[in-house]
Scaffold this active site. Sequence first.
Site, short mmCIF file in Angstrom:
data_model
loop_
_atom_site.label_atom_id
_atom_site.label_comp_id
_atom_site.label_asym_id
_atom_site.label_seq_id
_atom_site.Cartn_x
_atom_site.Cartn_y
_atom_site.Cartn_z
N GLU A 112 0.86 -1.20 0.00
CA GLU A 112 0.00 0.00 0.00
C GLU A 112 0.89 1.23 0.00
OE1 GLU A 112 -3.08 -0.18 3.01
OE2 GLU A 112 -3.61 -2.21 2.43
N HIS A 228 -9.30 9.36 3.14
CA HIS A 228 -8.89 8.30 2.21
C HIS A 228 -9.17 8.79 0.80
CE1 HIS A 228 -8.28 4.47 0.30
NE2 HIS A 228 -7.93 3.94 1.46
N ARG A 274 -1.26 9.16 1.44
CA ARG A 274 -2.69 9.42 1.26
C ARG A 274 -3.06 10.89 1.15
NH1 ARG A 274 -5.52 4.97 5.15
NH2 ARG A 274 -4.83 3.31 3.80
N HIS A 332 -11.63 9.47 6.93
CA HIS A 332 -11.37 8.05 7.12
C HIS A 332 -10.88 7.71 8.52
CE1 HIS A 332 -10.35 4.01 5.85
NE2 HIS A 332 -9.07 4.18 6.13
N ARG A 367 -1.17 8.93 9.16
CA ARG A 367 -0.98 7.50 9.43
C ARG A 367 -0.54 6.75 8.17
NH1 ARG A 367 -4.56 2.89 9.00
NH2 ARG A 367 -6.18 4.29 8.26
#
Length: 521
Positions: A112, A228, A274, A332, A367
């Site tokens: 990811e 997100h 992100r 998110h 994060r």
Amino acid sequence: MKSFDIVVIGSGVAGLYFSLHAAEHGSVGIITKKELMESNTNYAQGGIAAVIDTATDSPDLHIKDTLEAGAGLCDVSNVNHLVEEGPIHIRRLVEMGVGFNRDHGHFSLGLEGGHSARRIVFARDATGKAVERALVFNERRTENVTAFESMVAMDLIVDRGRCIGVMCLDRENGNVEAFFAKAVVLATGGLGQVYVNTTNPRIASGDGIAMAYRAGAVMQDMEFVQFHPTTLDKRYKPHFLISEAVRGEGGVLINSKGERFMHRYHPSKDLAPRDVVARAILGERKSGPVYLDISKRPSRFIRERFASIFDQLWWYGVRMDREPIPVSPAAHYCCGGVRVDDHGRTSLEGLYALGETACTGVHGANRLASNSLLECLVYSARAVSVVTEDMRKTQSHETEVPKRPISPERADVRRIRRSVRSMMWRNVGIVRSVPGMKRTIKTLNDLNERVQSLLKEGVNVPLLELRNIVEAARLITTAAIMRRESRGVHYVKELPERNDERWRCHILLRQDYDPICQPVE
Ligand code: FAD
Ligand code: SIN
């Protein structure tokens, strides 16, 4: 009135994992708002980050990726615990019955954004459901744990500076009931419902954060709400998440002209952090819709690897193996929360916080993908020894608690809820502005007074949630105004990217609502 050695509020991965370990030492009562399974955990898709394959990965690399994503604000010592202790808990989950995907007997590892190695263990694209199911299954076989479903925690009970219990509203019969305990553990998850567009289910209204704040605990890093980048963008459809793992397996973002664009925003292109991807999509959407396209991969692979996403999209009329998926960002994850130490202790005696409600500082200003489930596991397990020791030293202790009348739901509540969520999306969302945030805090303070006067008439679940949404929104906005720079997910158009000062915002309930900012070492 009910009494336990430990009361845990919340039945996501943090609450359940903690309870199963703590039950060896005393009686545990779990309070949960709806059914046991209903939680953010249950919707987690991508997986859990952990260093499994030491030939291609190392703890140092995982630490480096986490710190880089956190934009200079991570608590380094807590990141070390997170990474070092993670793999043990993956093995423990397997023992509890979680069936992670495997390849020739070894864990299959996904990729990811922000990860420099394949290190995400997953159960197809429904990792959270697999974890939650196994934990609920184990909870049902553990004698010392009693679960109370449809029980909404309203307020913590504090006596002489110690948290000794929680007041709850039983949504089945409308009774208000007190639960007392030697130690109280908050594991109520996130606050996505503060925003009109969110990946989070309805339960995520920031209840634990707001309750802890009202009880006098210190809050930390509340300005850092993660958005997100890729949720399904179809009118009248919820913001169904399209996992970052789709990009990890070759999915690419394209704009309305059918062109890829991420190379213009970040060297890691579609797998950039992100916040960068979310802002890029927002920018591109000014000239038309944005799509996520994985249709070049074989249909069989897509249907197998992303079985749940495929089914949901089919239901919504999108064939992800044949056409690009329309996407837009949504709120998110809350990187901040109730400040805790490395064993879940809050600043309020008798109160502990775990999971998304807590702020251990491991995520800093942003994060890293799939580090949240990991944090829930590692820090829930770490808290067990400290909570159970506290429990042994503490005498149970009950007080009289005021009765609260129940009131019928009012149309006003729905209207205020809608307006707060839209205002937060516009003004304290992905791209923020100083005047917008200042206007917002004024409006939130006015709405808070309106909510307080409604509460005097009596309580009901929508009103309790609204109170917490407004409180959480005030905490986010107050902290966001305090931060005079752009950093990580906190992006303010008039303010430059991160400066050299490294401080974090602590907020404590005071009459003047004055945040305290402390430098980070
Ligand atoms: P939750 O799982 O949200 O549980 C909170 C519990 O508290 C629930 O049982 C809720 O009902 C209860 N509760 C709340 N308020 C009250 C109240 N007032 N009274 C009683 N009970 C209450 N992270 C990853 O690491 N990897 C992923 O792949 C991933 N994918 C995600 C996908 C989606 C769609 C979402 C929304 C999140 C994802 N995340 C992922 C984030 C991760 O799932 C969450 O951060 C994590 O599950 C939080 O766990 P938790 O136990 O702290 O809270
Ligand atoms: C995802 O699958 O994209 C979500 C992962 C996460 O939130 O960590």
